[in-house]
Design a protein around this motif. Structure first.
Motif, PDB file in Angstrom:
ATOM      1  N   GLY A   9      -8.019   2.904  -0.257  1.00 33.95           N
ATOM      2  CA  GLY A   9      -8.812   4.043  -0.737  1.00 33.95           C
ATOM      3  C   GLY A   9      -9.401   4.632   0.319  1.00 33.95           C
ATOM      4  O   GLY A   9      -9.304   4.455   1.595  1.00 33.95           O
ATOM      5  N   LEU A  10     -10.219   5.754   0.022  1.00 34.18           N
ATOM      6  CA  LEU A  10     -11.167   6.260   0.985  1.00 34.18           C
ATOM      7  C   LEU A  10     -12.634   6.007   0.547  1.00 34.18           C
ATOM      8  O   LEU A  10     -13.028   6.154  -0.665  1.00 34.18           O
ATOM      9  CB  LEU A  10     -11.119   7.800   0.352  1.00 34.18           C
ATOM     10  N   GLN A  12     -16.852   5.677   2.533  1.00 36.60           N
ATOM     11  CA  GLN A  12     -17.605   6.363   3.514  1.00 36.60           C
ATOM     12  C   GLN A  12     -17.965   5.145   4.266  1.00 36.60           C
ATOM     13  O   GLN A  12     -17.912   3.886   4.180  1.00 36.60           O
ATOM     14  CB  GLN A  12     -18.901   6.790   3.171  1.00 36.60           C
ATOM     15  N   THR A  85      -9.514   3.132   9.840  1.00 34.47           N
ATOM     16  CA  THR A  85      -8.588   3.825   9.109  1.00 34.47           C
ATOM     17  C   THR A  85      -7.444   3.451   9.673  1.00 34.47           C
ATOM     18  O   THR A  85      -7.180   3.592  10.962  1.00 34.47           O
ATOM     19  CB  THR A  85      -8.845   5.346   9.300  1.00 34.47           C
ATOM     20  N   GLN A 109      -2.899   2.365   2.315  1.00 37.65           N
ATOM     21  CA  GLN A 109      -3.764   3.271   3.106  1.00 37.65           C
ATOM     22  C   GLN A 109      -5.488   2.842   3.047  1.00 37.65           C
ATOM     23  O   GLN A 109      -5.993   2.803   1.769  1.00 37.65           O
ATOM     24  CB  GLN A 109      -3.637   4.873   2.613  1.00 37.65           C
ATOM     25  N   THR A 111      -8.953   4.613   4.343  1.00 32.30           N
ATOM     26  CA  THR A 111      -9.432   5.806   5.214  1.00 32.30           C
ATOM     27  C   THR A 111     -11.105   5.588   5.128  1.00 32.30           C
ATOM     28  O   THR A 111     -11.434   5.518   4.064  1.00 32.30           O
ATOM     29  CB  THR A 111      -9.088   7.275   4.587  1.00 32.30           C
ATOM     30  N   VAL A 112     -11.519   5.664   6.239  1.00 28.03           N
ATOM     31  CA  VAL A 112     -13.078   5.660   6.214  1.00 28.03           C
ATOM     32  C   VAL A 112     -13.692   6.831   6.827  1.00 28.03           C
ATOM     33  O   VAL A 112     -13.292   7.258   7.962  1.00 28.03           O
ATOM     34  CB  VAL A 112     -13.567   4.408   6.985  1.00 28.03           C
ATOM     35  N   SER A 113     -14.503   7.624   6.182  1.00 28.63           N
ATOM     36  CA  SER A 113     -14.983   8.843   6.684  1.00 28.63           C
ATOM     37  C   SER A 113     -16.343   8.472   7.338  1.00 28.63           C
ATOM     38  O   SER A 113     -17.069   7.722   6.803  1.00 28.63           O
ATOM     39  CB  SER A 113     -15.011   9.649   5.500  1.00 28.63           C
TER      40      SER A 113
END
Length: 114
Positions: A9-10, A12, A85, A109, A111-113
């Protein structure tokens, strides 16, 4: 599917995720390792249940484990960074006499913001 991955997932930067890779409990397929591939990068071994080797970039943050009863492989990822990511994929093997079959998960997937 031989292997079912979940948990991506997405998130932080600084947060955690746990990836799971489940094979059928009754099968002889053994989930063994996690790989990842970021856009434009090489396919990279992240962690293996048979070896303590892992990239310096994830040492101290990622932990691999397996629940043999559930025939499920996990990757605990802490303190995630944007450079983590990638698409993460589980690898499994199955012994058949002198032969070894290799199976791959569908990829998940992460994803690291920043």
């Amino acid at each position: 599917a031989q292997l079912v991955e979940s948990g991506g997932g997405l998130v932080q930067a600084g947060e955690s995720l746990r990836l799971s890779c489940a094979a059928s409990r009754s099968s002889s397929i053994n989930p063994m390792a996690w790989y990842r591939q970021a856009p434009g990068e090489e396919h990279e071994l992240v962690a293996s249940i048979t070896s303590s080797e892992m990239p310096n970039s994830v040492k101290g943050r990622f932990t691999i484990s397996r629940d043999n009863d559930k025939n499920t492989l996990y990757l605990q990822m802490n303190n995630l960074k944007p450079e983590d990511t990638a698409v993460y994929r589980c690898k499994a093997d199955e012994q058949d006499g002198i032969w070894t079959r290799v199976y791959w998960g569908q990829g998940i997937q992460v994803t690291v913001s920043s």
